[in-house]
Design a protein around this motif. Structure first.
Motif, PDB file in Angstrom:
ATOM      1  N   ASP A  63       0.840  -1.201   0.000  1.00 60.34           N
ATOM      2  CA  ASP A  63       0.000   0.000   0.000  1.00 60.34           C
ATOM      3  C   ASP A  63       0.876   1.252   0.000  1.00 60.34           C
ATOM      4  OD1 ASP A  63      -2.224  -1.598   0.148  1.00 60.34           O
ATOM      5  OD2 ASP A  63      -3.031  -0.682   1.974  1.00 60.34           O
ATOM      6  N   TYR A  64       0.486   2.244  -0.766  1.00 61.29           N
ATOM      7  CA  TYR A  64       1.150   3.547  -0.771  1.00 61.29           C
ATOM      8  C   TYR A  64       0.087   4.631  -0.599  1.00 61.29           C
ATOM      9  CZ  TYR A  64       5.722   1.838  -2.338  1.00 61.29           C
ATOM     10  OH  TYR A  64       6.943   1.209  -2.407  1.00 61.29           O
ATOM     11  N   HIS A  65       0.482   5.754  -0.027  1.00 64.62           N
ATOM     12  CA  HIS A  65      -0.428   6.886   0.067  1.00 64.62           C
ATOM     13  C   HIS A  65       0.245   8.125  -0.514  1.00 64.62           C
ATOM     14  CE1 HIS A  65       2.080   8.489   3.254  1.00 64.62           C
ATOM     15  NE2 HIS A  65       1.357   9.601   3.226  1.00 64.62           N
ATOM     16  N   PHE A  66      -0.562   9.118  -0.826  1.00 59.23           N
ATOM     17  CA  PHE A  66      -0.060  10.414  -1.293  1.00 59.23           C
ATOM     18  C   PHE A  66      -0.909  11.485  -0.633  1.00 59.23           C
ATOM     19  CE2 PHE A  66       0.476  14.084  -3.945  1.00 59.23           C
ATOM     20  CZ  PHE A  66       1.750  13.978  -4.500  1.00 59.23           C
ATOM     21  N   ALA A  67      -0.271  12.511  -0.083  1.00 61.16           N
ATOM     22  CA  ALA A  67      -0.991  13.638   0.523  1.00 61.16           C
ATOM     23  C   ALA A  67      -0.115  14.877   0.400  1.00 61.16           C
ATOM     24  CB  ALA A  67      -1.317  13.345   1.983  1.00 61.16           C
ATOM     25  N   GLU A  68      -0.584  15.848  -0.366  1.00 60.86           N
ATOM     26  CA  GLU A  68       0.249  17.017  -0.651  1.00 60.86           C
ATOM     27  C   GLU A  68      -0.635  18.197  -1.050  1.00 60.86           C
ATOM     28  OE1 GLU A  68       3.286  17.905  -4.229  1.00 60.86           O
ATOM     29  OE2 GLU A  68       3.934  16.240  -2.951  1.00 60.86           O
ATOM     30  N   TYR A  69      -0.167  19.405  -0.740  1.00 56.87           N
ATOM     31  CA  TYR A  69      -0.867  20.623  -1.153  1.00 56.87           C
ATOM     32  C   TYR A  69       0.009  21.373  -2.157  1.00 56.87           C
ATOM     33  CZ  TYR A  69      -3.588  19.504   2.984  1.00 56.87           C
ATOM     34  OH  TYR A  69      -4.362  18.844   3.910  1.00 56.87           O
ATOM     35  N   ASP A  84      -3.187   0.587  -3.764  1.00 61.32           N
ATOM     36  CA  ASP A  84      -3.087  -0.748  -3.169  1.00 61.32           C
ATOM     37  C   ASP A  84      -2.556  -1.713  -4.227  1.00 61.32           C
ATOM     38  OD1 ASP A  84      -3.391  -3.171  -1.946  1.00 61.32           O
ATOM     39  OD2 ASP A  84      -5.522  -2.969  -1.508  1.00 61.32           O
ATOM     40  N   GLY A  85      -1.284  -2.075  -4.114  1.00 61.39           N
ATOM     41  CA  GLY A  85      -0.638  -2.905  -5.114  1.00 61.39           C
ATOM     42  C   GLY A  85      -0.852  -4.393  -4.907  1.00 61.39           C
ATOM     43  N   HIS A  86      -0.525  -5.163  -5.937  1.00 56.90           N
ATOM     44  CA  HIS A  86      -0.526  -6.620  -5.843  1.00 56.90           C
ATOM     45  C   HIS A  86       0.602  -7.165  -6.722  1.00 56.90           C
ATOM     46  CE1 HIS A  86      -3.638  -5.270  -8.751  1.00 56.90           C
ATOM     47  NE2 HIS A  86      -3.076  -6.161  -9.564  1.00 56.90           N
ATOM     48  N   LEU A  87       1.145  -8.276  -6.326  1.00 54.94           N
ATOM     49  CA  LEU A  87       2.321  -8.864  -6.976  1.00 54.94           C
ATOM     50  C   LEU A  87       3.497  -7.878  -6.982  1.00 54.94           C
ATOM     51  CD1 LEU A  87       1.132 -11.029 -10.008  1.00 54.94           C
ATOM     52  CD2 LEU A  87       1.872 -11.756  -7.738  1.00 54.94           C
ATOM     53  N   GLY A  88       3.726  -7.232  -5.866  1.00 54.87           N
ATOM     54  CA  GLY A  88       4.843  -6.305  -5.749  1.00 54.87           C
ATOM     55  C   GLY A  88       4.396  -4.867  -5.583  1.00 54.87           C
ATOM     56  N   ASP A  89       5.356  -3.999  -5.256  1.00 51.35           N
ATOM     57  CA  ASP A  89       5.019  -2.600  -4.970  1.00 51.35           C
ATOM     58  C   ASP A  89       5.494  -1.637  -6.063  1.00 51.35           C
ATOM     59  OD1 ASP A  89       7.758  -2.628  -4.609  1.00 51.35           O
ATOM     60  OD2 ASP A  89       7.709  -1.677  -2.631  1.00 51.35           O
ATOM     61  N   ARG A  90       5.972  -2.140  -7.179  1.00 48.02           N
ATOM     62  CA  ARG A  90       6.531  -1.237  -8.189  1.00 48.02           C
ATOM     63  C   ARG A  90       5.470  -0.379  -8.858  1.00 48.02           C
ATOM     64  NH1 ARG A  90      10.931  -5.140 -11.335  1.00 48.02           N
ATOM     65  NH2 ARG A  90      12.160  -5.711  -9.493  1.00 48.02           N
ATOM     66  N   VAL A  91       4.314  -0.949  -9.150  1.00 42.04           N
ATOM     67  CA  VAL A  91       3.268  -0.164  -9.812  1.00 42.04           C
ATOM     68  C   VAL A  91       2.687   0.891  -8.869  1.00 42.04           C
ATOM     69  CG1 VAL A  91       0.999  -0.249 -10.925  1.00 42.04           C
ATOM     70  CG2 VAL A  91       2.745  -1.945 -11.513  1.00 42.04           C
ATOM     71  N   PRO A  92       2.297   0.552  -7.624  1.00 47.57           N
ATOM     72  CA  PRO A  92       1.817   1.628  -6.741  1.00 47.57           C
ATOM     73  C   PRO A  92       2.872   2.687  -6.462  1.00 47.57           C
ATOM     74  CG  PRO A  92       2.076  -0.427  -5.529  1.00 47.57           C
ATOM     75  CD  PRO A  92       2.174  -0.759  -6.980  1.00 47.57           C
ATOM     76  N   LEU A 135       8.758  -2.520 -14.407  1.00 46.48           N
ATOM     77  CA  LEU A 135       7.845  -2.443 -13.266  1.00 46.48           C
ATOM     78  C   LEU A 135       7.298  -3.800 -12.839  1.00 46.48           C
ATOM     79  CD1 LEU A 135       5.838   0.772 -14.263  1.00 46.48           C
ATOM     80  CD2 LEU A 135       7.721   0.579 -12.633  1.00 46.48           C
ATOM     81  N   GLY A 136       7.513  -4.821 -13.640  1.00 47.33           N
ATOM     82  CA  GLY A 136       7.081  -6.157 -13.260  1.00 47.33           C
ATOM     83  C   GLY A 136       5.655  -6.468 -13.683  1.00 47.33           C
ATOM     84  N   PRO A 137       5.170  -7.666 -13.340  1.00 48.81           N
ATOM     85  CA  PRO A 137       3.871  -8.131 -13.818  1.00 48.81           C
ATOM     86  C   PRO A 137       2.694  -7.675 -12.976  1.00 48.81           C
ATOM     87  CG  PRO A 137       4.912  -9.841 -12.523  1.00 48.81           C
ATOM     88  CD  PRO A 137       5.887  -8.696 -12.555  1.00 48.81           C
ATOM     89  N   GLY A 138       2.935  -6.992 -11.873  1.00 47.03           N
ATOM     90  CA  GLY A 138       1.875  -6.645 -10.940  1.00 47.03           C
ATOM     91  C   GLY A 138       1.055  -5.453 -11.356  1.00 47.03           C
ATOM     92  N   GLY A 139       0.205  -5.013 -10.443  1.00 45.69           N
ATOM     93  CA  GLY A 139      -0.660  -3.884 -10.718  1.00 45.69           C
ATOM     94  C   GLY A 139      -1.052  -3.189  -9.440  1.00 45.69           C
ATOM     95  N   SER A 140      -2.069  -2.329  -9.536  1.00 41.75           N
ATOM     96  CA  SER A 140      -2.491  -1.561  -8.372  1.00 41.75           C
ATOM     97  C   SER A 140      -3.882  -0.989  -8.578  1.00 41.75           C
ATOM     98  CB  SER A 140      -1.511  -0.414  -8.112  1.00 41.75           C
ATOM     99  OG  SER A 140      -1.893   0.352  -6.973  1.00 41.75           O
ATOM    100  N   THR A 141      -4.628  -0.908  -7.490  1.00 39.30           N
ATOM    101  CA  THR A 141      -5.838  -0.105  -7.480  1.00 39.30           C
ATOM    102  C   THR A 141      -5.439   1.342  -7.212  1.00 39.30           C
ATOM    103  OG1 THR A 141      -6.288  -0.166  -5.102  1.00 39.30           O
ATOM    104  CG2 THR A 141      -7.004  -2.063  -6.397  1.00 39.30           C
ATOM    105  N   ALA A 142      -6.397   2.242  -7.326  1.00 36.40           N
ATOM    106  CA  ALA A 142      -6.150   3.648  -6.990  1.00 36.40           C
ATOM    107  C   ALA A 142      -7.464   4.316  -6.613  1.00 36.40           C
ATOM    108  CB  ALA A 142      -5.515   4.392  -8.163  1.00 36.40           C
ATOM    109  N   VAL A 143      -7.431   5.140  -5.589  1.00 36.43           N
ATOM    110  CA  VAL A 143      -8.514   6.078  -5.324  1.00 36.43           C
ATOM    111  C   VAL A 143      -7.855   7.422  -5.075  1.00 36.43           C
ATOM    112  CG1 VAL A 143      -8.666   5.485  -2.849  1.00 36.43           C
ATOM    113  CG2 VAL A 143     -10.575   6.651  -3.989  1.00 36.43           C
TER     114      VAL A 143
END
Length: 295
Positions: A63-69, A84-92, A135-143
């Motif tokens: 999991d990664y987050h972003f918060a910035e102004y 929220d990544g899966h199969l690794g953290d490269r995509v998130p 970046l590898g074979p994985g992916g990520s959700t995003a909101v």
């Protein structure tokens, strides 16, 4: 999020034992901030807090987050996201570094935010697929949530990370959970299939538990990177927004989450309260949460 199935040899028993032994010692990612930019256009106070906790799923934190102004063209922007990544953290990780820049670089962002966000989601996914060797074979959700001048909120998502707004104590889900069984017709029309094994959740081609995601080159013919986008005005009844990965929402309803933190004024304390409760309810997944407060 629910990960793809992996070959048994890919998950070392020793690694799992070691992870379980040190889980309680891993420091959570936590913090807070507030908008400090001055602008005549910005009439609402905006602040945020976040708390991320590594889960017990036998893999490293994804999991990664972003918060910035930022201030751009005279407007004050609050930029927030959960990946929220899966199969690794490269995509998130890539999304954290690039997605908001890509959105704001769209020439028509302030005139037509919806189109700009949609175009940036698609173009970012295209680059991720082109960089699949890196970046590898994985992916990520995003909101993602963009607050413009403290009064205009744009939420977009792909996957099952969720945004919930509290207005007058009532929870309203701003995002769409892109679950495979809901999009079965589209997936099958594109040559894929959805399976549900006993004791498991529905999966695209028996592998992925979301119907939309960034990346996932091997499944992309049957996955979508089309975001759902919603715009709401921030008024006097708008109290806060919760962004969180499914590690929270698997064990908590939208209204439960809102009720739990409505009277906690400090957004960091509110985010920590939610992740702590999710752990107490035996959530095994990574849990990431941002609370955005208005006024």
């Amino acid at each position: 999020m629910e990960r793809r199935r992996r070959p048994s040899q890919g998950c070392s028993l020793l690694r799992m034992i070691k992870k379980a032994a040190c889980l309680d010692e891993s420091a959570p990612d936590t913090g807070k901030g507030k908008n400090k930019f001055k602008s005549q256009l910005c009439t609402n106070k905006v602040s945020h807090g976040f708390h991320l906790v590594e889960g017990q799923s036998g893999h490293d934190m994804e999991d990664y987050h972003f918060a910035e102004y930022r201030k751009k063209k005279g407007h004050v922007l609050g930029l927030f996201a959960i990946y929220d990544g899966h199969l690794g953290d490269r995509v998130p990780s890539y999304l954290k570094e690039n997605l908001f820049d890509n959105i704001l670089e769209e020439q028509n962002f302030f005139e037509d935010p919806k189109t700009a966000i949609k175009n940036a989601y698609h173009s970012t996914d295209k680059v991720i697929l082109e960089k699949s060797l890196q970046l590898g074979p994985g992916g990520s959700t995003a909101v993602t949530a963009i607050v413009i001048d403290g009064k205009d909120l744009w939420v977009a998502n792909i996957g099952d990370s969720r945004a919930v707004i509290c207005r007058g104590g009532v929870a309203d889900q701003l995002s769409v959970d892109h679950e495979p069984h809901i999009e079965r017709r589209r997936i099958e029309k594109q040559g894929g299939f959805v399976t549900t094994l006993p004791g498991d959740v529905p999966r695209v081609n028996g592998q992925l538990a979301v119907a939309r995601a960034f990346g996932d080159e091997n499944l992309k013919a049957h996955l979508s990177s089309e975001p759902d986008i919603r715009n709401v005005r921030i008024d006097s009844r708008t109290e806060f927004v919760i962004l969180a990965s499914d590690g929270l929402w698997k064990v908590m309803s939208n209204q439960e989450a809102v009720d739990m933190v409505r009277h906690i004024r400090d957004p960091q304390s509110a985010a920590k309260r939610l992740t702590t409760e999710a752990l107490a309810r035996k959530s095994k997944d990574d849990i990431s949460c941002i609370v955005i407060r208005f006024g």
